[in-house]
Enzyme design. Structure first.
Site: not given
Lengths: 256, 287
Positions: B29, B237, B240, B262, B268
């Site tokens: 970080g 979606c 899909c 997606c 997808c």
């Protein structure tokens, strides 16, 4: 009684020029100390040294911490000193823009110090911010307004609320009423006097306005060219000035 | 002359970047400064990510490049071509087949594995930037772990919108120490930052590199009474029918028509190939 703040032989030079020299005083809990003097007399240098914004060259600043008793703030580590300045200390700038975050709402400004010491409950932070705005006479419906939408006097009061929300024990004020017109000044002084008494605050107020110290300060220090030329009880110093410079200062007040 | 050094950058530069990467991995970080180079693409197109990718690539690697989840948009295509030309590495659109994935603003839906590296392109690495403009001050705040200001931003969100309205680049705390900007990924992806893969972040213009090593604890900041929520559009979606993926909203005509698909095109397509179909799937597929 242990003094809250005990300063010994504090000096700060800017190269060859003297900022302030050999300043010593004790500040007891609940006491308000005024520092007066003309521009360039070293009063702001002194205040900034005390608050840890400037590093003094020599001297001791003993602060009576809650946990360990008196400690020299100059020998503290930076995290410790910054922790103090977030919790036990407060600093009120002359220009509220220096002490406020202008892009953040009033509530956020007051809440910042709470969040900085670990508050993580939105509802409680907001409740405390509302409470403090009320104490400095800002109505609740201004809570989500930005300071840029506030008048100068309101900004200054907001700055005070933001500083006092964590319940500090020592407040540094640098010309808190500078740049405000007299009626707003009077209200602000009234408010400050009330808060200081109610919370039992100790305060160091730097100003060139003798009326302000007459009203707020218990004791007075007069500075000239970096040196303290006279100190004592406020009324005593103002009514019976001993040093030539103090006499000049007192006699320069305009009588309306 | 057409011969590039492997992956465009010279060896000394790659070495310098790898040193920065090692430090970044050692201090999760923390933003490590590095001497970012001019790249043959404009700032904002992923110059930081490209340099990190170049420093990580080996000739045996398979590279995938994602732009907002898609494999076929300008940014993804151009960076993929860049490394095809300069490093001659194999490229793929399959998340599972890739060993190095450079991404812009998304984490793939498919869980990553321990042998993969995810490289992020970062526009502004400093999470405190818009609250505290002074770099000297933000560095001190990181050093002293003074992160109250980050919550001021979230406070402002709630005060103004009634909920935490920050929807992307949602600040996180890494391993209980540094607050980090996860690059502008949607906050839906934040839980996926705790991953088995190594995650590297490169900011070219700002000259910073940071990292999240595998299985590092990553916590999204929030308030006790306003907890973090990984939000997404409340739809399935349209190609899909997945309900658990991050969706793009696509305007389809000027009469209010829209579809949700997606954002991860590879995921997808994979679902469609295994027989899933949604509301707007082509007819021959449903027949």
């Amino acid at each position: 009684m242990t003094p809250l703040l005990s300063v010994r032989d504090l000096s700060k030079t800017y190269g060859g020029r003297i900022g302030c020299a050999d300043v010593s005083f004790d500040l007891y809990p609940g006491e308000v100390l005024g520092i007066v003097g003309e521009s360039g007399s070293g009063k702001s240098t002194l205040l900034n040294c005390l608050a840890g914004h400037l590093a003094p060259d020599t001297g001791e600043i003993l602060f009576d911490t809650r946990t360990d008793g008196p400690r020299d703030t100059r020998k503290m580590s930076e995290p410790e000193r910054r922790m103090l300045s977030r919790t036990d200390w407060a600093f009120v700038h002359q220009n509220p823009r220096d002490g406020l975050r202008m892009g953040v709402s009033a509530g956020g400004n007051v809440g910042e110090r709470l969040m900085a010491v670990g508050a993580r409950h939105y509802g409680q932070i907001r409740a405390q911010a509302t409470d403090w705005l009320g104490r400095v006479e800002i109505t609740e419906d201004r809570l989500d307004d930005r300071p840029s939408a506030f008048s100068g006097g309101m900004q200054q009061r907001l700055q005070i609320a933001r500083n006092l929300v964590t319940g500090p024990r020592l407040v540094f004020m640098d010309e808190p009423t500078g740049g405000l017109d007299v009626s707003v000044q009077a209200r602000l002084l009234d408010l400050l006097r009330g808060l200081v008494r109610e919370m039992g605050l100790s305060a160091i107020i730097v100003t060139h306005d003798l009326a302000v110290v007459r009203l707020l300060a218990h004791r007075l220090m007069v500075m000239k060219s970096g040196h303290v030329v006279e100190q004592g009880l406020t009324d005593q110093v103002l009514d019976d000035p001993q040093h030539a410079y103090t006499q000049l200062l007192v006699s320069s007040i305009l009588q309306v | 002359m057409s011969d590039y050094n492997f992956a465009y950058l010279d060896e000394q530069t790659k070495r310098m970047i790898r040193r920065a990467l090692l430090k970044a991995v050692a201090v999760p970080g923390y933003q490590v400064p590095f001497a970012s180079r001019e790249m043959p693409m404009p700032y904002g197109w992923g110059t930081g990510g490209v340099q990190v990718t170049a420093a990580c690539l080996t000739p045996d690697d398979t590279l995938k490049v994602i732009d907002q989840g898609a494999d076929d948009t300008t940014n993804a295509v151009s960076i993929r071509k860049f490394f095809e030309k300069t490093a001659h590495v194999a490229t793929t659109e399959k998340t599972r087949a890739a060993s190095v994935i450079q991404t812009r603003h998304r984490i793939p839906e498919e869980p990553l594995t321990a042998d993969q590296i995810l490289v992020y392109q970062v526009p502004i690495p400093e999470p405190l930037r818009f609250l505290e403009p002074r770099e000297t001050e933000t560095r001190r705040m990181h050093a002293l772990e003074e992160y109250g200001l980050m919550h001021v931003k979230l406070y402002e969100d709630i005060a103004r919108h009634g909920h935490i309205a920050t929807a992307y680049a949602y600040p996180v705390k890494v391993e209980g120490r540094y607050v980090m900007d996860p690059s502008p990924i949607p906050k839906f992806d934040n839980p996926k930052l705790e991953s088995a893969a190594l995650q590297l972040f490169g900011a070219g213009r700002e000259q910073r590199i940071y990292a999240i090593p595998p299985h590092t604890r990553v916590v999204s900041l929030d308030f006790e009474d306003h907890p973090f929520e990984a939000s997404k559009a409340d739809h399935a979606c349209d190609l899909c029918s997945a309900r658990h993926t991050y969706l793009d909203e696509v305007i389809t005509d000027d009469a209010g028509g829209r579809m949700f698909v997606c954002s991860d095109t590879d995921y997808c397509a994979g679902r469609q190939a295994t027989g899933h179909h949604g509301r707007l799937s082509p007819q021959e597929a449903t027949a």
